[in-house]
Design a protein around this motif. Sequence first.
Motif, short mmCIF file in Angstrom:
data_model
loop_
_atom_site.label_atom_id
_atom_site.label_comp_id
_atom_site.label_asym_id
_atom_site.label_seq_id
_atom_site.Cartn_x
_atom_site.Cartn_y
_atom_site.Cartn_z
N HIS A 269 14.25 34.12 15.56
CA HIS A 269 15.66 33.95 15.92
C HIS A 269 15.90 32.59 16.57
CE1 HIS A 269 19.65 34.88 17.61
NE2 HIS A 269 19.19 34.31 18.70
N GLY A 270 15.00 32.19 17.44
CA GLY A 270 15.15 30.92 18.12
C GLY A 270 14.93 29.72 17.22
N LEU A 271 14.48 29.98 16.00
CA LEU A 271 14.24 28.91 15.04
C LEU A 271 15.41 28.72 14.09
CD1 LEU A 271 11.84 26.98 14.35
CD2 LEU A 271 11.18 28.64 12.59
N VAL A 272 16.04 29.84 13.67
CA VAL A 272 17.11 29.75 12.67
C VAL A 272 18.42 30.40 13.09
CG1 VAL A 272 15.49 29.59 10.74
CG2 VAL A 272 16.29 31.83 11.47
N GLY A 273 18.49 30.94 14.31
CA GLY A 273 19.75 31.47 14.80
C GLY A 273 20.79 30.38 14.94
N SER A 274 22.04 30.74 15.10
CA SER A 274 23.13 29.76 15.08
C SER A 274 22.98 28.68 16.14
CB SER A 274 24.47 30.48 15.26
OG SER A 274 24.54 31.16 16.50
N ARG A 275 22.55 29.07 17.33
CA ARG A 275 22.43 28.07 18.40
C ARG A 275 21.39 27.01 18.03
NH1 ARG A 275 20.79 30.77 23.70
NH2 ARG A 275 22.69 31.91 23.17
N ALA A 276 20.24 27.46 17.51
CA ALA A 276 19.18 26.52 17.14
C ALA A 276 19.62 25.61 15.99
CB ALA A 276 17.92 27.29 16.75
N LEU A 277 20.36 26.16 15.04
CA LEU A 277 20.79 25.35 13.90
C LEU A 277 21.85 24.34 14.29
CD1 LEU A 277 20.87 27.83 10.89
CD2 LEU A 277 19.00 26.46 11.80
N CYS A 278 22.71 24.71 15.22
CA CYS A 278 23.73 23.75 15.68
C CYS A 278 23.07 22.61 16.45
CB CYS A 278 24.76 24.46 16.55
SG CYS A 278 25.88 25.55 15.61
N VAL A 279 22.06 22.92 17.27
CA VAL A 279 21.33 21.87 17.98
C VAL A 279 20.64 20.95 16.98
CG1 VAL A 279 19.35 21.43 19.49
CG2 VAL A 279 21.01 23.22 20.09
N LEU A 280 20.01 21.55 15.97
CA LEU A 280 19.34 20.76 14.95
C LEU A 280 20.32 19.85 14.20
CD1 LEU A 280 16.69 20.22 13.35
CD2 LEU A 280 17.42 22.06 11.79
N ALA A 281 21.50 20.37 13.90
CA ALA A 281 22.50 19.57 13.19
C ALA A 281 22.91 18.35 14.02
CB ALA A 281 23.71 20.43 12.86
N ARG A 282 23.11 18.55 15.30
CA ARG A 282 23.51 17.42 16.16
C ARG A 282 22.40 16.40 16.26
NH1 ARG A 282 25.44 21.95 19.36
NH2 ARG A 282 27.69 22.21 19.00
N GLU A 283 21.16 16.89 16.32
CA GLU A 283 20.02 15.96 16.37
C GLU A 283 19.97 15.07 15.12
OE1 GLU A 283 16.67 18.48 16.85
OE2 GLU A 283 16.91 18.70 19.04
N HIS A 284 20.44 15.58 14.00
CA HIS A 284 20.44 14.81 12.75
C HIS A 284 21.77 14.09 12.53
CE1 HIS A 284 16.62 15.90 10.71
NE2 HIS A 284 16.67 16.95 11.51
N GLY A 285 22.64 14.10 13.54
CA GLY A 285 23.89 13.37 13.44
C GLY A 285 24.93 14.01 12.55
N VAL A 286 24.83 15.31 12.31
CA VAL A 286 25.82 16.01 11.50
C VAL A 286 27.03 16.32 12.37
CG1 VAL A 286 26.33 18.06 10.12
CG2 VAL A 286 24.05 17.01 10.02
N ALA A 287 28.20 15.84 11.98
CA ALA A 287 29.44 16.09 12.72
C ALA A 287 30.12 17.32 12.14
CB ALA A 287 30.35 14.87 12.64
N PHE A 288 30.43 18.29 13.01
CA PHE A 288 31.09 19.50 12.55
C PHE A 288 31.95 20.07 13.65
CE2 PHE A 288 27.12 20.73 14.54
CZ PHE A 288 27.42 21.87 15.25
N ASP A 289 32.93 20.85 13.29
CA ASP A 289 33.81 21.50 14.24
C ASP A 289 33.25 22.87 14.61
OD1 ASP A 289 35.65 19.40 14.16
OD2 ASP A 289 36.67 20.26 12.41
N GLY A 290 33.40 23.23 15.86
CA GLY A 290 32.97 24.55 16.28
C GLY A 290 31.89 24.51 17.33
N GLY A 291 31.63 25.69 17.90
CA GLY A 291 30.61 25.81 18.91
C GLY A 291 29.27 26.18 18.32
#
Length: 399
Positions: A269-291
């Motif tokens: 869960h800590g690898l692919v849950g929403s919180r982990a994926l959003c953190v990963l996206a920001r680390e890769h510079g992906v800009a998106f709306d939402g929490g």
Amino acid sequence: MTVTRALPGRNASPRTARAINDRLALRLLQQEGPLTAGQLKELTGMSRPSVADLVERLQDSGLIEVVGEAGEARRGPNARVYGIVADRAYVAGLDIRIERIAVEIADLLGRTVARAELPVPDGADPARIVEDGLELLRGAVRGAGATALHTVAVGAPGLVDPGTGRLRASDALPAWHGHLVDEVRSRLAVPVLLENEVNLAAVAEQRVGAARHDDTFVLLWIGGGVGAAVVLDGRLRRGASGGAGEVGFLPRLGTPELPTATDCDNGYHGLVGSRALCVLAREHGVAFDGGDDADGAAAAVRAALAAGADGFLAELATRIAAGAAAICAVLDPGQIVLAGEVGRAGGAALAELVAERLGRISPLPTLVRASAVPGGAVLRGAVLTATDAAQDAVFAPAG
């Protein structure tokens, strides 16, 4: 059409034989749509007089009616087209999440006649949520023009106790989930079927989605939470305690931390849950709306696909494949369906990336497909489950 023969047992009584044939005819009318008496004769292998008696019985029972005629040139009893009386009973599907409640009302053939949704704000009073959820259901019933419900099926996150049929208490989930189900049961006084929401999504995928007609597959749900539904040899497998598919608790390799019985943040869960994926996206510079919730994670995946953020997508696929490989090593399902908010957002593109990563680490040939259920898979699975139960009860005319 697929020809299906009525085959009552050699020693079946006339009443039992009639009941078997009636049920077969109703199933054919459900699957094939309205049919003439001649078509029923062809599909069942019954004699013309037997079909005539069957049609008369089902009409007298209020289960079928004349819905038209087969061609302008034909007239008379043989031209009549018969169909199921779909408004004989109505069913409801409920999808209960932390952030919202959704309801769908359908007729006896599973056709949607009304839908409604209620957002659940943070900090809302649990008692108020329960009352509002009940009114949401009642309002949808009124909107459908249904006088009463026959069966309700509810999908909710968490474990369903196979002994009690109730949700098990969990610190990770709000208590109002179980209270709402209990109140629906007590106040509506109709059969209420409770199922884990990921299991219901698998029911929908098998009937109308990516795994249509497949007997063995695993649905991997990736959204706010992570879970799996296991279908083996045509049967949904829940496990001894109702916990089959709790893959969020799978330990992660390469880290000394382990999940606990009450916290899976250090697990898959800590690898692919929403919180982990959003953190990963920001680390890769992906800009998106939402929490950092499921909707935010889905937005991140869509943004990454649109922007061609290959680094993020490759890491996401690798993470998903790690859990899929563990599932395949134990079950060898031959097919993984990616569902949940992230699975749907990634679609075929993400499924292809996961399949490629999975092929590197698992020796077992496994198809990876994206969810293909129109609308909400959980809600559709709930409606299908409720419809099946209602049909089992209603399609039992007296012999």
